[in-house]
Design an enzyme around this catalytic site. Sequence first.
Site, PDB file in Angstrom:
ATOM      1  N   CYS A 114      -8.456 -53.470 -31.504  1.00 39.29           N
ATOM      2  CA  CYS A 114      -9.204 -52.619 -32.450  1.00 39.29           C
ATOM      3  C   CYS A 114      -8.795 -52.846 -33.896  1.00 39.29           C
ATOM      4  O   CYS A 114      -9.504 -52.426 -34.815  1.00 39.29           O
ATOM      5  CB  CYS A 114      -9.040 -51.147 -32.067  1.00 39.29           C
ATOM      6  SG  CYS A 114      -9.804 -50.789 -30.482  1.00 39.29           S
ATOM      7  N   HIS A 251     -11.754 -47.431 -38.762  1.00 47.37           N
ATOM      8  CA  HIS A 251     -12.088 -47.856 -37.395  1.00 47.37           C
ATOM      9  C   HIS A 251     -12.571 -46.617 -36.645  1.00 47.37           C
ATOM     10  O   HIS A 251     -11.948 -45.558 -36.702  1.00 47.37           O
ATOM     11  CB  HIS A 251     -10.847 -48.453 -36.732  1.00 47.37           C
ATOM     12  CG  HIS A 251     -10.988 -48.631 -35.250  1.00 47.37           C
ATOM     13  ND1 HIS A 251     -12.078 -49.240 -34.685  1.00 47.37           N
ATOM     14  CD2 HIS A 251     -10.177 -48.252 -34.221  1.00 47.37           C
ATOM     15  CE1 HIS A 251     -11.935 -49.242 -33.366  1.00 47.37           C
ATOM     16  NE2 HIS A 251     -10.793 -48.645 -33.056  1.00 47.37           N
ATOM     17  N   ASN A 281     -16.370 -46.395 -29.627  1.00 45.47           N
ATOM     18  CA  ASN A 281     -15.384 -47.351 -30.136  1.00 45.47           C
ATOM     19  C   ASN A 281     -15.801 -48.767 -29.735  1.00 45.47           C
ATOM     20  O   ASN A 281     -15.718 -49.127 -28.573  1.00 45.47           O
ATOM     21  CB  ASN A 281     -14.007 -46.994 -29.554  1.00 45.47           C
ATOM     22  CG  ASN A 281     -12.899 -47.906 -30.058  1.00 45.47           C
ATOM     23  OD1 ASN A 281     -13.166 -48.945 -30.674  1.00 45.47           O
ATOM     24  ND2 ASN A 281     -11.664 -47.533 -29.792  1.00 45.47           N
TER      25      ASN A 281
HETATM   26  N1  COA Z   1     -14.027 -35.275 -19.400  1.00 44.22           N
HETATM   27  C1  COA Z   1     -13.463 -34.117 -19.008  1.00 44.22           C
HETATM   28  N2  COA Z   1     -12.139 -33.956 -18.912  1.00 44.22           N
HETATM   29  C2  COA Z   1     -11.356 -35.008 -19.228  1.00 44.22           C
HETATM   30  C3  COA Z   1     -11.887 -36.232 -19.650  1.00 44.22           C
HETATM   31  C4  COA Z   1     -13.289 -36.337 -19.724  1.00 44.22           C
HETATM   32  N3  COA Z   1     -13.885 -37.475 -20.108  1.00 44.22           N
HETATM   33  N4  COA Z   1     -10.864 -37.077 -19.909  1.00 44.22           N
HETATM   34  C5  COA Z   1      -9.746 -36.400 -19.657  1.00 44.22           C
HETATM   35  N5  COA Z   1     -10.039 -35.158 -19.248  1.00 44.22           N
HETATM   36  C6  COA Z   1      -9.110 -34.098 -18.847  1.00 44.22           C
HETATM   37  C7  COA Z   1      -7.818 -34.658 -18.284  1.00 44.22           C
HETATM   38  O1  COA Z   1      -7.976 -34.993 -16.919  1.00 44.22           O
HETATM   39  C8  COA Z   1      -6.895 -33.494 -18.496  1.00 44.22           C
HETATM   40  O2  COA Z   1      -7.096 -32.559 -17.477  1.00 44.22           O
HETATM   41  P1  COA Z   1      -5.826 -31.949 -16.707  1.00 44.22           P
HETATM   42  O3  COA Z   1      -5.059 -31.217 -17.774  1.00 44.22           O
HETATM   43  O4  COA Z   1      -6.475 -31.077 -15.694  1.00 44.22           O
HETATM   44  O5  COA Z   1      -5.080 -33.118 -16.163  1.00 44.22           O
HETATM   45  C9  COA Z   1      -7.383 -32.887 -19.793  1.00 44.22           C
HETATM   46  O6  COA Z   1      -8.725 -33.354 -19.984  1.00 44.22           O
HETATM   47  C10 COA Z   1      -6.552 -33.279 -20.991  1.00 44.22           C
HETATM   48  O7  COA Z   1      -6.353 -34.693 -20.901  1.00 44.22           O
HETATM   49  P2  COA Z   1      -5.716 -35.475 -22.085  1.00 44.22           P
HETATM   50  O8  COA Z   1      -5.753 -36.941 -21.765  1.00 44.22           O
HETATM   51  O9  COA Z   1      -4.397 -34.888 -22.421  1.00 44.22           O
HETATM   52  O10 COA Z   1      -6.796 -35.135 -23.219  1.00 44.22           O
HETATM   53  P3  COA Z   1      -6.751 -35.341 -24.764  1.00 44.22           P
HETATM   54  O11 COA Z   1      -6.967 -34.078 -25.454  1.00 44.22           O
HETATM   55  O12 COA Z   1      -5.563 -36.174 -25.175  1.00 44.22           O
HETATM   56  O13 COA Z   1      -8.059 -36.233 -25.003  1.00 44.22           O
HETATM   57  C11 COA Z   1      -8.585 -38.545 -25.381  1.00 44.22           C
HETATM   58  C12 COA Z   1      -8.182 -37.483 -24.354  1.00 44.22           C
HETATM   59  C13 COA Z   1      -8.668 -39.871 -24.667  1.00 44.22           C
HETATM   60  C14 COA Z   1      -9.930 -38.167 -25.948  1.00 44.22           C
HETATM   61  C15 COA Z   1      -7.514 -38.585 -26.508  1.00 44.22           C
HETATM   62  O14 COA Z   1      -6.230 -38.658 -25.958  1.00 44.22           O
HETATM   63  C16 COA Z   1      -7.717 -39.736 -27.433  1.00 44.22           C
HETATM   64  O15 COA Z   1      -8.719 -39.861 -28.090  1.00 44.22           O
HETATM   65  N6  COA Z   1      -6.710 -40.626 -27.545  1.00 44.22           N
HETATM   66  C17 COA Z   1      -6.849 -41.781 -28.404  1.00 44.22           C
HETATM   67  C18 COA Z   1      -7.718 -42.767 -27.729  1.00 44.22           C
HETATM   68  C19 COA Z   1      -8.110 -43.912 -28.626  1.00 44.22           C
HETATM   69  O16 COA Z   1      -8.526 -43.711 -29.735  1.00 44.22           O
HETATM   70  N7  COA Z   1      -7.981 -45.130 -28.088  1.00 44.22           N
HETATM   71  C20 COA Z   1      -8.390 -46.290 -28.740  1.00 44.22           C
HETATM   72  C21 COA Z   1      -7.476 -46.644 -29.856  1.00 44.22           C
HETATM   73  S1  COA Z   1      -8.115 -48.029 -30.683  1.00 44.22           S
END
Ligand code: COA
Length: 324
Positions: A114, A251, A281
């Site tokens: 990315c 980004h 993304n």
């Molecule tokens: N729909 C519904 N629930 C979801 C889900 C989805 N698509 N994805 C995850 N969850 C759930 C998880 O299972 C978890 O449930 P649990 O507590 O029962 O286990 C809960 O939501 C929280 O999960 P978590 O991973 O801690 O969520 P978060 O608030 O961190 O959000 C992302 C997840 C991926 C959106 C976030 O971590 C993020 O954006 N990270 C950066 C990713 C990124 O930018 N990557 C590319 C970099 S270039």
Amino acid sequence: MAYISEVMGCGGYLPAKILTNQELAQTLDTTDEWIVERTGIHRRHIADNGQLTSDLAVQAAKQALEQADLSADDIDCIIVATTTPDHPFPATAARVQSKLGASKAFAFDIQAVCSGFVYGLAVADNFIRTGQAKIVLFIGAETMSRLLDWHDRRTCILFGDGAGALLLKASSSPSSLSSGVLSTHLFSDGHHYDALYVDDTIRIDALSRGVIRMQGREIFKSAVEKIGQAVQKALDNHKLTANDIDWFVPHQANQRIIMGVCERFSIPVEKMVLTIAEHANTSAASIPLALNTAVQDGRIQKGHLVLIEAMGGGLTWGSSLIRW
Ligand code: COA
């Protein structure tokens, strides 16, 4: 003679097929509300079977050439930033060269996931600064959909396909702040290799293939901190403050990360170019897609100061200031 890299044109391409959050929620345990609230993403574009990264790249490149009023014959160098090449080798840039008929160019890919657009911009800019190329076609192009585990709701909701292109031209400049790419700032930390990676090699047509694995929380926390570091470095390098920026073109990974960076630097939302809702993304393609959107709709104009930044797998991160 000292050269600077001036932006001559840009282009963008998104595949026709759209996959909305609602459609995803029909096969995945997720909802439109969850995805929009946590990421800002509403839909993503997905390449057709047989539509390769080079096909997307060529469409974006043609638009950039048209905008710059240049032909493929004018290009000295083609750089494609991609994580999803048509094949492990040759470089996708070689295919782009052949499809465009840019016979006098040399062509190669760069891979920084990315951060690919910021890294590739640094490479392109250095070729121009050293006088080794006069006109560089620089493309970020990705078919991220081919790296997704469609059963993993933590990752598959985040990514999409697309391409964006920039045409850079060498010009001599009396002052380093007058126009063009002012500076690029690159960072990486391989200790976080496992935080975001593909768990096998790319085999586009095979049944078994590598897919993205990600420690979402860790990436999220690192992002605001590391992007902040890169943005500060770019500003300090030119003794500027965020007030001097006309447009902030980040980004497009997660709207909450982008808002966090804006808050840290008190960048008003009106100066932020946000396209994540439309295409999710698209890795190395996301910055040029956003740049192209803001150029096409008249926001970014000649003379404007544009700040770009990215962070991605590696971890890699970086920033650049461009006087349009
Ligand atoms: N729909 C519904 N629930 C979801 C889900 C989805 N698509 N994805 C995850 N969850 C759930 C998880 O299972 C978890 O449930 P649990 O507590 O029962 O286990 C809960 O939501 C929280 O999960 P978590 O991973 O801690 O969520 P978060 O608030 O961190 O959000 C992302 C997840 C991926 C959106 C976030 O971590 C993020 O954006 N990270 C950066 C990713 C990124 O930018 N990557 C590319 C970099 S270039």
